[in-house]
Design a protein around this motif. Structure first.
Motif, PDB file in Angstrom:
ATOM      1  N   GLN A 182      -4.166   6.919  -0.995  1.00 25.00           N
ATOM      2  CA  GLN A 182      -3.227   6.299  -0.054  1.00 25.00           C
ATOM      3  C   GLN A 182      -3.638   4.855   0.209  1.00 25.00           C
ATOM      4  O   GLN A 182      -4.781   4.576   0.557  1.00 25.00           O
ATOM      5  CB  GLN A 182      -3.180   7.083   1.256  1.00 25.00           C
ATOM      6  N   PHE A 183      -2.672   3.928   0.067  1.00 24.06           N
ATOM      7  CA  PHE A 183      -2.950   2.513   0.314  1.00 24.06           C
ATOM      8  C   PHE A 183      -2.057   1.931   1.409  1.00 24.06           C
ATOM      9  O   PHE A 183      -2.253   0.792   1.834  1.00 24.06           O
ATOM     10  CB  PHE A 183      -2.782   1.687  -0.973  1.00 24.06           C
ATOM     11  N   LEU A 184      -1.070   2.721   1.883  1.00 26.10           N
ATOM     12  CA  LEU A 184      -0.160   2.204   2.902  1.00 26.10           C
ATOM     13  C   LEU A 184       0.218   3.298   3.885  1.00 26.10           C
ATOM     14  O   LEU A 184       0.502   4.432   3.495  1.00 26.10           O
ATOM     15  CB  LEU A 184       1.121   1.658   2.239  1.00 26.10           C
ATOM     16  N   SER A 185       0.180   2.935   5.171  1.00 22.77           N
ATOM     17  CA  SER A 185       0.713   3.805   6.217  1.00 22.77           C
ATOM     18  C   SER A 185       1.440   2.892   7.200  1.00 22.77           C
ATOM     19  O   SER A 185       0.816   2.196   7.997  1.00 22.77           O
ATOM     20  CB  SER A 185      -0.416   4.562   6.910  1.00 22.77           C
ATOM     21  N   PHE A 186       2.769   2.874   7.101  1.00 23.00           N
ATOM     22  CA  PHE A 186       3.578   1.933   7.867  1.00 23.00           C
ATOM     23  C   PHE A 186       4.456   2.701   8.853  1.00 23.00           C
ATOM     24  O   PHE A 186       5.379   3.406   8.447  1.00 23.00           O
ATOM     25  CB  PHE A 186       4.428   1.088   6.913  1.00 23.00           C
ATOM     26  N   ASP A 187       4.133   2.580  10.137  1.00 23.28           N
ATOM     27  CA  ASP A 187       4.943   3.214  11.181  1.00 23.28           C
ATOM     28  C   ASP A 187       6.027   2.232  11.600  1.00 23.28           C
ATOM     29  O   ASP A 187       5.746   1.168  12.151  1.00 23.28           O
ATOM     30  CB  ASP A 187       4.063   3.584  12.379  1.00 23.28           C
TER      31      ASP A 187
END
Length: 724
Positions: free
Chosen positions: A107-112
Motif C-alpha cells: 500500500q502506497f496511498l490512503s486518501f480520506d
C-alpha cells in the motif's frame, strides 16, 4: 452453458473457473498489464468483504500473488499510473476512502476524501482522481481538491476522455435521468439525453478511438450506444436497442478476441448474458457470439491469463466467481505430441479436486454434528446466517410492467411476494420457478396478492414481472429465503407509486390539449418536492438546487404526458389525461392533510383532452379485440381442418390465423389482462371527466362496459360527449 455463435466465424471458447471471492460490485476486476517476458497477466479483484485479491495462473490453476485484510466494502477498482506508462498501480474506492497498491500488494496511498456519502464511481487519469457519490462529483489532482459539481440526479458512473489525445480534462457523468453530463472544471458544459438510464461508461476501443472523443455507454434497460463528445455539442454515432429483452448493462470492454486486428466489444449484462460484438463495418457493431452465465456479470476484461499465447475473456460475477472463456482448446488433436501430457494434467487435476471435495464433505459433516450438539446444550447461541441480495425494481417501457430481479449470493429456496394493492403477475420466460398464488378473498387484511415462488436447485437469480394500476399505490414485499441452515429470511420492500406507469423524459409536445392542476399554500420547496417523489417514479429524492424545478413525464402504456413545475408555495401540473390530474389531486390533498397544510387547489379542465386521450386508446383497443377474436377462432378452425383436411376453400384471413396460431396463442398468454386493463382505464377516464363537473356517473358504468364489449370508436366518443 455453451458459447453460441451467431455467424460463420471461427471462434471456439471454453469456460474455465479460477477462484471465488466475496460478493462483488460493478467494475471491481481488472487485468494487470503483462510485464517482462511473461506474457500472461495477473487478475486483481475487490469484494464486499473489503479484500483485494491478486492472482496469476500456473498450469491452469490460480496462484495467489497477494491478498489484503478485510475492510470496508469495495465499490470500485481502477488501474492507474503516470500518463503514457504501464497502468499497473491498483486503486480501490471503499466508503469515503481511496487506497492505492503496487502490483505486488504494497500500500502506497490512503486518501480520506471526507465525503459525507460513500464513493459510488471512480476514474483515474495520471495524477487526476475523479470521484462520485450519489449526487456529488469531485476532481482531485495529487489528492488536492480541484473541482466540484452537484448533479440534478443520481450519478451511476464517471469517465474522463484521454488527456494524452485531447490535452484537456473532459469528465463525463452518467446520470440516472437518462442524461450524460459533460463538465468543464466545476461547470456543466452541456448535457445529452440518451436511450435509457446510463449505468456504465467506457472509452471506445479502450482509447476513445482515433479522435479520443468516442464514448460508449450501456443502460440499465439493456441498450448500448456510442457518442462523440466534441467541445461544442455531442454527436450520436450509433445505438443498439434491447429487442431480445435482456438484462441491463453492467460492464463493457474492447478486446481483439478474434485476432484480426480489430477490437471486439465485450458486454456483460445483469441477467448473466455475455455478448461479443464485431465491427464488420464502421457504422455499428453486430452481435456475433453470446454466452449465458447463471448470475449477473459485474466485470469483464479481455486478455491472456491461463496460458501464454491463448487469449481469453475474464468475467467476474455477483457472487464472486472469476472465470475465463479461453481460446485454448480443451482436447489436443491427434498427433499433436501434447495429448498424453494433457491427459495426465487433466487426470491430476481431477484427482486433486476429488480429494479436496472429500475433505470438504468430511469437514461439513463434522461441523454439522458440532452445531447439532451445541444447539441442544443449555448455553446454545444460535447465529443467524447473513447473505447479500442484489435487487432491482424497474419499469419496463415496452409493456408498462415492473421487473423485479432478486439475486442472492447462494441458492434461493423460496420467494414469497405480498402486496397491499391490486397488481397482476406476468410470466417471465427465463423464470423456471414453480409459482403458487393464494386467492385473497378478503381484502380487509391488506393482502391483494400472495404468491410463493419455489426455485429449482442452484437458482441464484429470480426475475418477476408485476403489472400495476395507476391510482392504486402501496408496497410490494419480497420475503427471500435461501437454501442455508438454520433457515433465515430477508424482506425487501418496493413502492408502487400513484402514477407508477410514468417515466422521466426531457421534452413534451406543448401542442396537445392540456388540463392544469394548480396548488397554492404555505408549503416549502422541499415539501412539495417530497410529494412529487411520493407520486412519481424516477424523481431524485434530493431536493433540487435552485428556487424552482420542472420535470417532464410520459405514460409508458398510453403515451400521455405530464409536466410538473413547482417552487415554494405553488405548483403547476399539466397533463393531456384527466385521470392523471385526478390522481394527483387526490394524493396531493391527502399528503397535505397529513401534514396539516392548508392547500388551495384549482383545476382547469380542457374538454378536448378527453377525445384526444380516447384516440390514443383506439389502436390498442382495436389490436387487443382483434387478437381476442382470432384466438377464439383457432379451436373452431382446427376442428374444421381435422374434419376437412384441405383448407384451400377458406378465405386468406382464416388461413393466416391457422398458420399463425402458435404465435397468436403465445402473445395472448403474455397479455391476458391487457383488454381488461384498457377497459379499466377508459372507465376511470369516464368517471374522472364527470367528477370534475361534479356529477357521479358510476350508474352509467355498466352501459359503458357494454359499449366497450362491442367496441366502436365513434360510438364510444358519442357516449363520452353525451350529456349525462
Amino acid at each position: 452453458m455453451e458459447l453460441r455463435s451467431l455467424a460463420a466465424m471461427d471462434l471456439s471458447l471454453n469456460r474455465v473457473h479460477y477462484l471465488q471471492v466475496g460478493v462483488t460490485s460493478q467494475k471491481t476486476m481488472k487485468l494487470l498489464p503483462a510485464s517482462g517476458r511473461k506474457a500472461t497477466q495477473k487478475v486483481v479483484i475487490g469484494d464486499h468483504d473489503g479484500v483485494i485479491t491478486c492472482f496469476g495462473t500456473k498450469k491452469g490453476e490460480a496462484v495467489p500473488v497477494f491478498k489484503t485484510l478485510p475492510g470496508e466494502k469495495i465499490a470500485r477498482l481502477e488501474l492507474g499510473g503516470a500518463l503514457s506508462t504501464l497502468q499497473e498501480k491498483i486503486f480501490v474506492a471503499a466508503g469515503s476512502e481511496v487506497r492505492g497498491f503496487t502490483k505486488k500488494g504494497k500500500q502506497f496511498l490512503s486518501f480520506d476524501t471526507n465525503l459525507t456519502e460513500n464513493i459510488k464511481a471512480m476514474h483515474i487519469s495520471g495524477s487526476d482522481l475523479f470521484l462520485c457519490a450519489s449526487y456529488i462529483y469531485n476532481h482531485y489532482t495529487d489528492c488536492k481538491d480541484q473541482h466540484y459539481y452537484l448533479s440534478r440526479d443520481k450519478i451511476n458512473d464517471v469517465l474522463c476522455l484521454p488527456v494524452e489525445k485531447l490535452s484537456c480534462i473532459t469528465p463525463i457523468l452518467a446520470c440516472q435521468d437518462r442524461v450524460l453530463r459533460v463538465l468543464q472544471g466545476s461547470d456543466l458544459l452541456y448535457e445529452m439525453e440518451v436511450l435509457g438510464p446510463p449505468a456504465v461508461l467506457a472509452l471506445n476501443n479502450g482509447d476513445g478511438g482515433e479522435s479520443g472523443e468516442e464514448l460508449l455507454f450501456g443502460t440499465s434497460d439493456g441498450k448500448i450506444g456510442l457518442v462523440q463528445i466534441s467541445g461544442v455539442s455531442p454527436v450520436e454515432k450509433w445505438n443498439i436497442g434491447n429487442d431480445k429483452k435482456r438484462g441491463g448493462i453492467l460492464c463493457m470492454d474492447s478486446f481483439d478476441i478474434l485476432g484480426d486486428g480489430v477490437k471486439e466489444l465485450l458486454i456483460g449484462r445483469d441477467d448473466g448474458m455475455l455478448e461479443i460484438y464485431n465491427f464488420e463495418n464502421a457504422n455499428s457493431p453486430v452481435l456475433r457470439y453470446e454466452y449465458a452465465l447463471s448470475e449477473s456479470i459485474t466485470s469483464v476484461q479481455g486478455g491472456c491469463v491461463g496460458k501464454e499465447g491463448y487469449d481469453e475473456i475474464i468475467t467476474a460475477t455477483y457472487s464472486g466467481w472469476v472465470s475465463g472463456l479461453t481460446t485454448e482448446p480443451v482436447h489436443r488433436e491427434c498427433g499433436s505430441g501434447d495429448e498424453v501430457k494433457m491427459s495426465h494434467e487433466m487426470q491430476n487435476k481431477v484427482m486433486s479436486l476429488r480429494n479436496e471435495l472429500e475433505q470438504l464433505q468430511i469437514k461439513v459433516l463434522q461441523e454439522r454434528e458440532k452445531y447439532q450438539l451445541s444447539s441442544r446444550s443449555s448455553t446454545a447461541i444460535s447465529a443467524v446466517p447473513t447473505f447479500s441480495i442484489n435487487d432491482k425494481f424497474m419499469l419496463n417501457t415496452d409493456d408498462a410492467s415492473y421487473s423485479l430481479v432478486l439475486e442472492v449470493q447462494t441458492a434461493i429456496d423460496t420467494v414469497l411476494l405480498q402486496c397491499d394493492v391490486p397488481v397482476d403477475l406476468k410470466d417471465v420466460e427465463k423464470n423456471s420457478a414453480v409459482v403458487s398464488v393464494v386467492d385473497c378473498e378478503s381484502e380487509s387484511n391488506g393482502n391483494f396478492l400472495l404468491a410463493t415462488y419455489r426455485c429449482q436447485a442452484n437458482t441464484t437469480r429470480l426475475e418477476l414481472k408485476i403489472v400495476s394500476i395507476e391510482g392504486r399505490y402501496g408496497t410490494v414485499q419480497a420475503y427471500v429465503t435461501p437454501r442455508v441452515q438454520p433457515k433465515t429470511c430477508q424482506v425487501r420492500q418496493y413502492q408502487i407509486k400513484p402514477l407508477s406507469l410514468h417515466q422521466r423524459t426531457h421534452s413534451v409536445d406543448h401542442d396537445r390539449p392540456m388540463n392544469t392542476l394548480t396548488l397554492k399554500g404555505q408549503f416549502s420547496f422541499a415539501e412539495v418536492h417530497s410529494w412529487v417523489v411520493f407520486c412519481l417514479p424516477e424523481v431524485p429524492e434530493k431536493t433540487p438546487v435552485g428556487d424552482s424545478i420542472t420535470f417532464y413525464f410520459q405514460n409508458t402504456f398510453l403515451d400521455t404526458q405530464l409536466e410538473c413545475t413547482y417552487r415554494k408555495g405553488e405548483g403547476y401540473f399539466k397533463s393531456d389525461n384527466i385521470s392523471t390530474i385526478s390522481i394527483l389531486k387526490d394524493v396531493l390533498s391527502k399528503e397535505a392533510t397529513k401534514k396539516k397544510i392548508n392547500l388551495n387547489i384549482s383545476c382547469d379542465i380542457n374538454e378536448e383532452s378527453v377525445n384526444h386521450t380516447l384516440k390514443l386508446f383506439h389502436p390498442k383497443m382495436e389490436y387487443q379485440l382483434m387478437l381476442a377474436k382470432k384466438v377464439e377462432l383457432i379451436d373452431t378452425l382446427k376442428e374444421l381442418q381435422a374434419h376437412e383436411g384441405n383448407m384451400d376453400f377458406l378465405i386468406p384471413e382464416y388461413r393466416s390465423i391457422l398458420e399463425d396460431a402458435p404465435q397468436l396463442l403465445k402473445e395472448h398468454e403474455k397479455q391476458p389482462a391487457s383488454l381488461e386493463r384498457l377497459c379499466g382505464m377508459i372507465t376511470d377516464l369516464f368517471i374522472d371527466k364527470f367528477k370534475f363537473k361534479g356529477t357521479n356517473v358510476k350508474t352509467k358504468v355498466p352501459l359503458l362496459l357494454e359499449i366497450l364489449g362491442n367496441y366502436d370508436q365513434s360510438t364510444l366518443l358519442a357516449f363520452f360527449n353525451s350529456t349525462v
